[in-house]
Motif scaffolding. Structure first.
Motif, PDB file in Angstrom:
ATOM      1  N   ARG A  42      17.877   9.080 -47.066  1.00  0.00           N
ATOM      2  CA  ARG A  42      18.111   7.652 -47.316  1.00  0.00           C
ATOM      3  C   ARG A  42      17.215   6.795 -46.418  1.00  0.00           C
ATOM      4  O   ARG A  42      16.721   5.747 -46.829  1.00  0.00           O
ATOM      5  N   LEU A  43      17.003   7.268 -45.192  1.00  0.00           N
ATOM      6  CA  LEU A  43      16.183   6.515 -44.249  1.00  0.00           C
ATOM      7  C   LEU A  43      14.717   6.484 -44.685  1.00  0.00           C
ATOM      8  O   LEU A  43      14.082   5.433 -44.709  1.00  0.00           O
ATOM      9  N   THR A 101      19.493   4.897 -36.731  1.00  0.00           N
ATOM     10  CA  THR A 101      19.884   5.774 -37.851  1.00  0.00           C
ATOM     11  C   THR A 101      19.206   7.122 -37.737  1.00  0.00           C
ATOM     12  O   THR A 101      19.828   8.171 -37.976  1.00  0.00           O
ATOM     13  N   SER A 136      14.171   4.570 -47.994  1.00  0.00           N
ATOM     14  CA  SER A 136      14.708   3.213 -48.047  1.00  0.00           C
ATOM     15  C   SER A 136      13.588   2.180 -48.128  1.00  0.00           C
ATOM     16  O   SER A 136      12.709   2.112 -47.273  1.00  0.00           O
ATOM     17  N   HIS A 137      13.608   1.363 -49.175  1.00  0.00           N
ATOM     18  CA  HIS A 137      12.645   0.274 -49.296  1.00  0.00           C
ATOM     19  C   HIS A 137      13.012  -0.875 -48.359  1.00  0.00           C
ATOM     20  O   HIS A 137      12.177  -1.702 -48.029  1.00  0.00           O
ATOM     21  N   ILE A 138      14.268  -0.915 -47.954  1.00  0.00           N
ATOM     22  CA  ILE A 138      14.705  -2.002 -47.074  1.00  0.00           C
ATOM     23  C   ILE A 138      14.277  -1.719 -45.641  1.00  0.00           C
ATOM     24  O   ILE A 138      13.802  -2.599 -44.931  1.00  0.00           O
ATOM     25  N   LEU A 139      14.431  -0.458 -45.192  1.00  0.00           N
ATOM     26  CA  LEU A 139      14.146  -0.134 -43.801  1.00  0.00           C
ATOM     27  C   LEU A 139      12.714   0.351 -43.589  1.00  0.00           C
ATOM     28  O   LEU A 139      11.910  -0.326 -42.969  1.00  0.00           O
ATOM     29  N   TYR A 140      12.416   1.527 -44.167  1.00  0.00           N
ATOM     30  CA  TYR A 140      11.170   2.151 -43.746  1.00  0.00           C
ATOM     31  C   TYR A 140       9.944   1.397 -44.242  1.00  0.00           C
ATOM     32  O   TYR A 140       8.968   1.242 -43.515  1.00  0.00           O
TER      33      TYR A 140
END
Length: 396
Positions: free
Chosen positions: A363-364, A315, A367-371
């Motif tokens: 967004r990256l 991403t 992001s709590h899901i990714l970063y």
């Protein structure tokens, strides 16, 4: 000026008609293609022969005059030349000759066919575009500004990255707002606000420099860190002389090219025509950066076993490539369009692509899901930060 439509007008007002009549003053209008053919012709045309081939001739013998330009199949550039009986005389010197003071306006028809539009065909629509862009920035700011500010106040491992990215976004929005003010003024008088146009270009230059240093620092940090450290610590970025030196050299080079480009093209728009040496070098630099960063990140992605980390790097690569390649790509694509459409294709396309790139990066990094989960997988802190005991120091 790029005329369009069937009722385009050239309006001229002369203060001293008597001097114009004595000099046999007139205006000669050439279609750009016809004039360039004359200039490139192998035949040795004299000055008088060249001027006699004008598509339209307008004698200056009244205080106010209008010339209607009709039967234009598609928008094209016209050159307007002032000519008098002394124009083709090589050794004419007459200090007593009175200057002719004039006011001239070139107008295109509006949507209703009235010749009141100051914009050339190559600029039409940009005023409305910047209005919508400023409106979009305002709406997004109303929705997201408070939550982003709270995130920045909390600090955290991505505080420095988000702060630099937000600063670049502010300069991008400032450039759009200054361009809108310039075009709003231009729509009224055909002159605009040159200071606002220059301010828009300055804001855009600062935004480009900020984003270049941010993306280059992150990518160089990961690449160098990958070469020096074990694979269990891929997200470490140290402020090494190598990474800092490379980033500074590239940023300084782009800054020089951007400023050079402004001096070569004095029109007030951030994305210039690409016939000058500075523009060509600038595009080449962006292509080189795109390829270099893509290769570096590709090496990281291919050896990364974690699906989550690989998704993060992919991403991030998309955001980098879109930011750097949109300008060279759109400059190439614009060659498929007519001359009057090219500037609009490049300007609107680059702004939209770079805005999308910023959205991807925001967004990256938020992001709590990714970063945040990627952060928990590493034993060290994230790029641009280095842990030291129970405290963290930010490097930038």
């Amino acid at each position: 000026f790029k005329y369009q439509g069937d009722h385009a007008v050239l309006y001229i007002r002369i203060n001293n008609v008597a001097a114009a009549v004595v000099k046999e003053a007139r205006l000669h209008l050439f279609q750009a293609q016809e004039w360039l053919k004359l200039q490139d012709s192998t035949e040795d045309h004299s000055c008088e022969e060249k001027l006699s081939k004008a598509q339209l001739i307008m004698p200056l013998n009244n205080t106010e005059q209008n010339l209607t330009v009709t039967q234009i199949p598609y928008p094209e550039t016209w050159y307007v030349f002032y000519v008098d009986k002394f124009t083709c005389k090589e050794n004419y010197e007459n200090s007593e000759s009175e200057d002719i003071r004039y006011e001239m306006m070139l107008l295109n028809p509006d949507a209703e066919g009235n010749p009141i539009d100051h914009f050339s065909a190559g600029e039409s629509g940009l005023h409305e575009f910047f209005f919508l862009l400023v409106l979009a920035y305002f709406i997004v700011a109303c929705i997201c500004a408070q939550s982003l500010w709270q995130t920045l106040k909390k600090g955290g491992p991505m505080h420095t990255v988000l702060k630099v990215l937000s600063t670049a976004l502010l300069f991008q929005a400032g450039s759009a707002f200054a361009n809108y003010l310039h075009f709003s003024s231009y729509a009224k008088d055909g002159i605009g606000a040159p200071f606002m146009g220059s301010l828009a270009e300055l804001c855009d230059i600062v935004c480009q420099i900020q984003m270049l240093y941010l993306l280059l620092s992150l990518c160089m940090g990961w690449t160098i860190g990958r070469m020096k450290k074990s694979q269990s610590r891929p997200l470490q970025w140290d402020s090494t002389p190598a990474s800092t030196g490379i980033a500074v050299v590239v940023v300084v080079t782009q800054s020089i090219l951007l400023i050079w480009e402004q001096f070569e093209d004095t029109n007030h728009h951030s994305y210039h025509s690409h016939h000058s040496l500075a523009s060509g070098l600038l595009i080449s630099l962006r292509v080189f950066l795109s390829l270099s960063l893509a290769c570096g990140l590709y090496q990281i992605i291919t050896v990364e076993r974690s699906t989550l980390k690989r998704e993060f790097y992919i991403t991030f690569t998309k955001g980098c490539i879109l930011w750097f390649l949109c300008h060279p790509g759109l400059a190439t694509i614009s060659m498929l369009f007519r001359d009057y459409q090219r500037e609009k294709v490049i300007t609107i396309g680059v702004i939209l692509c770079q805005s999308i790139s910023m959205v991807i990066l925001y967004r990256l990094f938020l992001s709590h899901i990714l970063y945040w989960e990627v952060s928990s997988l590493s034993s060290v802190t994230l790029p641009l930060t280095v842990a030291s005991g129970h405290k963290s120091r930010h490097y930038f």
